[in-house]
Motif scaffolding. Sequence first.
Motif, PDB file in Angstrom:
ATOM      1  N   LEU A  29       0.942  -1.246   0.221  1.00 35.44           N
ATOM      2  CA  LEU A  29       0.095  -0.037   0.010  1.00 35.44           C
ATOM      3  C   LEU A  29       0.951   1.104  -0.050  1.00 35.44           C
ATOM      4  O   LEU A  29       0.574   2.359  -0.739  1.00 35.44           O
ATOM      5  CB  LEU A  29      -0.954  -0.029   1.161  1.00 35.44           C
ATOM      6  CG  LEU A  29      -2.153  -1.078   1.258  1.00 35.44           C
ATOM      7  CD1 LEU A  29      -2.757  -0.954   2.496  1.00 35.44           C
ATOM      8  CD2 LEU A  29      -2.906  -0.869  -0.003  1.00 35.44           C
ATOM      9  N   TRP A  30       1.813   1.310   0.900  1.00 40.00           N
ATOM     10  CA  TRP A  30       2.825   2.450   0.667  1.00 40.00           C
ATOM     11  C   TRP A  30       3.643   2.667  -0.522  1.00 40.00           C
ATOM     12  O   TRP A  30       3.615   3.767  -0.983  1.00 40.00           O
ATOM     13  CB  TRP A  30       4.068   2.263   1.666  1.00 40.00           C
ATOM     14  CG  TRP A  30       4.834   3.298   2.037  1.00 40.00           C
ATOM     15  CD1 TRP A  30       4.613   4.803   2.271  1.00 40.00           C
ATOM     16  CD2 TRP A  30       6.343   3.407   1.791  1.00 40.00           C
ATOM     17  NE1 TRP A  30       5.674   5.488   2.509  1.00 40.00           N
ATOM     18  CE2 TRP A  30       6.518   4.537   1.931  1.00 40.00           C
ATOM     19  CE3 TRP A  30       7.114   2.337   1.314  1.00 40.00           C
ATOM     20  CZ2 TRP A  30       8.309   4.914   1.696  1.00 40.00           C
ATOM     21  CZ3 TRP A  30       8.419   2.532   1.210  1.00 40.00           C
ATOM     22  CH2 TRP A  30       8.780   3.927   1.353  1.00 40.00           C
ATOM     23  N   LEU A  31       3.907   1.708  -1.140  1.00 33.96           N
ATOM     24  CA  LEU A  31       4.479   1.613  -2.648  1.00 33.96           C
ATOM     25  C   LEU A  31       3.543   2.178  -3.545  1.00 33.96           C
ATOM     26  O   LEU A  31       3.852   2.980  -4.612  1.00 33.96           O
ATOM     27  CB  LEU A  31       5.170   0.491  -2.980  1.00 33.96           C
ATOM     28  CG  LEU A  31       6.171  -0.130  -2.312  1.00 33.96           C
ATOM     29  CD1 LEU A  31       6.530  -1.459  -2.809  1.00 33.96           C
ATOM     30  CD2 LEU A  31       7.526   0.741  -2.360  1.00 33.96           C
ATOM     31  N   VAL A  32       2.264   1.715  -3.497  1.00 26.73           N
ATOM     32  CA  VAL A  32       1.297   2.209  -4.540  1.00 26.73           C
ATOM     33  C   VAL A  32       0.802   3.716  -4.158  1.00 26.73           C
ATOM     34  O   VAL A  32       0.646   4.566  -5.072  1.00 26.73           O
ATOM     35  CB  VAL A  32       0.035   1.351  -4.365  1.00 26.73           C
ATOM     36  CG1 VAL A  32      -1.050   1.666  -5.206  1.00 26.73           C
ATOM     37  CG2 VAL A  32       0.425  -0.200  -4.673  1.00 26.73           C
ATOM     38  N   PHE A  33       0.807   4.050  -2.936  1.00 25.41           N
ATOM     39  CA  PHE A  33       0.005   5.304  -2.664  1.00 25.41           C
ATOM     40  C   PHE A  33       1.123   6.407  -2.196  1.00 25.41           C
ATOM     41  O   PHE A  33       0.788   7.525  -2.306  1.00 25.41           O
ATOM     42  CB  PHE A  33      -1.073   5.221  -1.541  1.00 25.41           C
ATOM     43  CG  PHE A  33      -2.162   4.363  -2.140  1.00 25.41           C
ATOM     44  CD1 PHE A  33      -3.073   4.991  -3.112  1.00 25.41           C
ATOM     45  CD2 PHE A  33      -2.277   2.859  -1.492  1.00 25.41           C
ATOM     46  CE1 PHE A  33      -4.004   4.169  -3.286  1.00 25.41           C
ATOM     47  CE2 PHE A  33      -3.347   2.359  -1.907  1.00 25.41           C
ATOM     48  CZ  PHE A  33      -4.245   2.912  -2.768  1.00 25.41           C
ATOM     49  N   PHE A  41      11.668   7.401  -5.575  1.00 26.98           N
ATOM     50  CA  PHE A  41      10.901   6.027  -5.907  1.00 26.98           C
ATOM     51  C   PHE A  41      10.882   6.388  -7.574  1.00 26.98           C
ATOM     52  O   PHE A  41      10.766   5.152  -8.265  1.00 26.98           O
ATOM     53  CB  PHE A  41       9.543   5.957  -5.250  1.00 26.98           C
ATOM     54  CG  PHE A  41       9.753   5.270  -3.933  1.00 26.98           C
ATOM     55  CD1 PHE A  41       9.568   3.909  -3.866  1.00 26.98           C
ATOM     56  CD2 PHE A  41       9.771   6.079  -3.089  1.00 26.98           C
ATOM     57  CE1 PHE A  41       9.659   3.460  -2.906  1.00 26.98           C
ATOM     58  CE2 PHE A  41       9.875   5.476  -1.657  1.00 26.98           C
ATOM     59  CZ  PHE A  41       9.919   4.145  -1.614  1.00 26.98           C
ATOM     60  N   ALA A  42      10.624   7.489  -8.058  1.00 24.38           N
ATOM     61  CA  ALA A  42      10.705   7.694  -9.552  1.00 24.38           C
ATOM     62  C   ALA A  42      11.898   7.338  -9.998  1.00 24.38           C
ATOM     63  O   ALA A  42      11.745   6.628 -11.298  1.00 24.38           O
ATOM     64  CB  ALA A  42      10.320   9.577  -9.668  1.00 24.38           C
ATOM     65  N   ALA A  43      13.156   7.524  -9.377  1.00 26.83           N
ATOM     66  CA  ALA A  43      14.380   7.197 -10.110  1.00 26.83           C
ATOM     67  C   ALA A  43      14.674   5.723 -10.040  1.00 26.83           C
ATOM     68  O   ALA A  43      14.972   4.818 -10.845  1.00 26.83           O
ATOM     69  CB  ALA A  43      15.692   7.797  -9.211  1.00 26.83           C
ATOM     70  N   LEU A  44      13.872   5.176  -8.827  1.00 33.35           N
ATOM     71  CA  LEU A  44      13.862   3.344  -8.720  1.00 33.35           C
ATOM     72  C   LEU A  44      13.256   2.823 -10.020  1.00 33.35           C
ATOM     73  O   LEU A  44      13.377   1.805 -10.418  1.00 33.35           O
ATOM     74  CB  LEU A  44      13.428   3.118  -7.347  1.00 33.35           C
ATOM     75  CG  LEU A  44      13.337   1.550  -7.055  1.00 33.35           C
ATOM     76  CD1 LEU A  44      14.650   0.707  -7.171  1.00 33.35           C
ATOM     77  CD2 LEU A  44      12.608   1.305  -5.660  1.00 33.35           C
ATOM     78  N   ARG A  45      11.735   3.637 -10.068  1.00 31.95           N
ATOM     79  CA  ARG A  45      11.104   3.133 -11.132  1.00 31.95           C
ATOM     80  C   ARG A  45      11.826   3.317 -12.648  1.00 31.95           C
ATOM     81  O   ARG A  45      11.837   2.213 -13.438  1.00 31.95           O
ATOM     82  CB  ARG A  45       9.735   3.602 -11.329  1.00 31.95           C
ATOM     83  CG  ARG A  45       8.770   3.303 -10.351  1.00 31.95           C
ATOM     84  CD  ARG A  45       7.334   3.736 -10.584  1.00 31.95           C
ATOM     85  NE  ARG A  45       7.458   5.414 -10.658  1.00 31.95           N
ATOM     86  CZ  ARG A  45       7.306   6.137  -9.520  1.00 31.95           C
ATOM     87  NH1 ARG A  45       6.829   5.464  -8.373  1.00 31.95           N
ATOM     88  NH2 ARG A  45       7.160   7.408  -9.281  1.00 31.95           N
ATOM     89  N   GLU A  46      12.839   4.231 -12.779  1.00 32.79           N
ATOM     90  CA  GLU A  46      13.319   4.283 -13.814  1.00 32.79           C
ATOM     91  C   GLU A  46      14.593   3.141 -14.122  1.00 32.79           C
ATOM     92  O   GLU A  46      14.778   2.922 -15.130  1.00 32.79           O
ATOM     93  CB  GLU A  46      13.985   5.771 -13.888  1.00 32.79           C
ATOM     94  CG  GLU A  46      14.772   6.030 -15.067  1.00 32.79           C
ATOM     95  CD  GLU A  46      15.636   7.443 -15.313  1.00 32.79           C
ATOM     96  OE1 GLU A  46      16.315   7.729 -15.915  1.00 32.79           O
ATOM     97  OE2 GLU A  46      14.953   8.309 -14.266  1.00 32.79           O
ATOM     98  N   TRP A  47      15.087   2.785 -13.081  1.00 31.32           N
ATOM     99  CA  TRP A  47      16.044   1.916 -12.871  1.00 31.32           C
ATOM    100  C   TRP A  47      15.620   0.364 -12.881  1.00 31.32           C
ATOM    101  O   TRP A  47      16.357  -0.327 -13.186  1.00 31.32           O
ATOM    102  CB  TRP A  47      17.255   2.090 -12.074  1.00 31.32           C
ATOM    103  CG  TRP A  47      18.035   3.332 -12.091  1.00 31.32           C
ATOM    104  CD1 TRP A  47      17.910   4.638 -12.041  1.00 31.32           C
ATOM    105  CD2 TRP A  47      19.267   3.109 -12.929  1.00 31.32           C
ATOM    106  NE1 TRP A  47      18.915   5.081 -12.374  1.00 31.32           N
ATOM    107  CE2 TRP A  47      20.027   4.435 -13.081  1.00 31.32           C
ATOM    108  CE3 TRP A  47      19.956   1.980 -13.422  1.00 31.32           C
ATOM    109  CZ2 TRP A  47      21.067   4.676 -13.747  1.00 31.32           C
ATOM    110  CZ3 TRP A  47      21.253   2.237 -13.974  1.00 31.32           C
ATOM    111  CH2 TRP A  47      21.676   3.463 -14.187  1.00 31.32           C
TER     112      TRP A  47
END
Length: 262
Positions: A29-33, A41-47
């Motif tokens: 839930l924390w990761l989603v919201f 986290f935006a950088a993590l999604r990019e990598w």
Amino acid sequence: MAIDSSVRVLAGWPRRHPGTLALLAAVLLWLVFGAPKSPVFAALREWSPALATGFAQNILISLLAIAIGSVLGLLVGALAVSPLWITRLPAKIWVQVFRNAPWLVLIYFTTYVFPFELHIGTSWISFPDWVKVTLGLALPASANVAEIFRGAIGSIPGTQWEASRSLAFTRGQIFRSIILPQCFKRMLPPWMNLYAVITMGTALASLVGVHDLIDTAQIASNTVNRTGFTVLIYFSVLALFFAYCYPISRFTQFLERRYAFS
């Protein structure tokens, strides 16, 4: 029957581990919201695609290492239980050397002893570092598989050998038809546990230049250069290894209970 038992084990897991389930739900839930609001986290999604590719390299190394190690280990284990001392001695030396050698030393050994290219005929074939790491991990895997195999054979009651000889079976027939089928069931849980350990050992591959998960995480950390991202990405690395190895560990425990011998 085995599939039904596995399904029952998985179905009962939330009831036996409510705390772990609640923690996983909270993290999800924390990761989603909450994650979209943070730049790290935006950088993590990019990598994430690069991390997935790196982890696939770790899995490939682990699968090949356990496959090569299992074949070698079964051969060495068969020599270790031979009635001839001249075949038992080299098998014993192999097991003692590679079971007690540090894995990192073996990886450095295979990396720098084997050439970077192989000359076959008129062609030069590349011998990449990840293959050398695979061989470096296959050596201790073979020694451990040999011991697992020897222990499985030693766990078979001696009365079965005596009863088989009384029925005029040869040693080879006893070994192939009576002993080996029982050994494989006894070997499966420790073999799966060994595979999980080999998978975690692939994290050493980055030290010799293999572009795996750890190496990708290091590049990402140096590129983004933020403390919060560094902590997050190494936590993600830990989570990936845990998510891959934990089900193997749980299934190993299930097999140990299922194939428990008194």
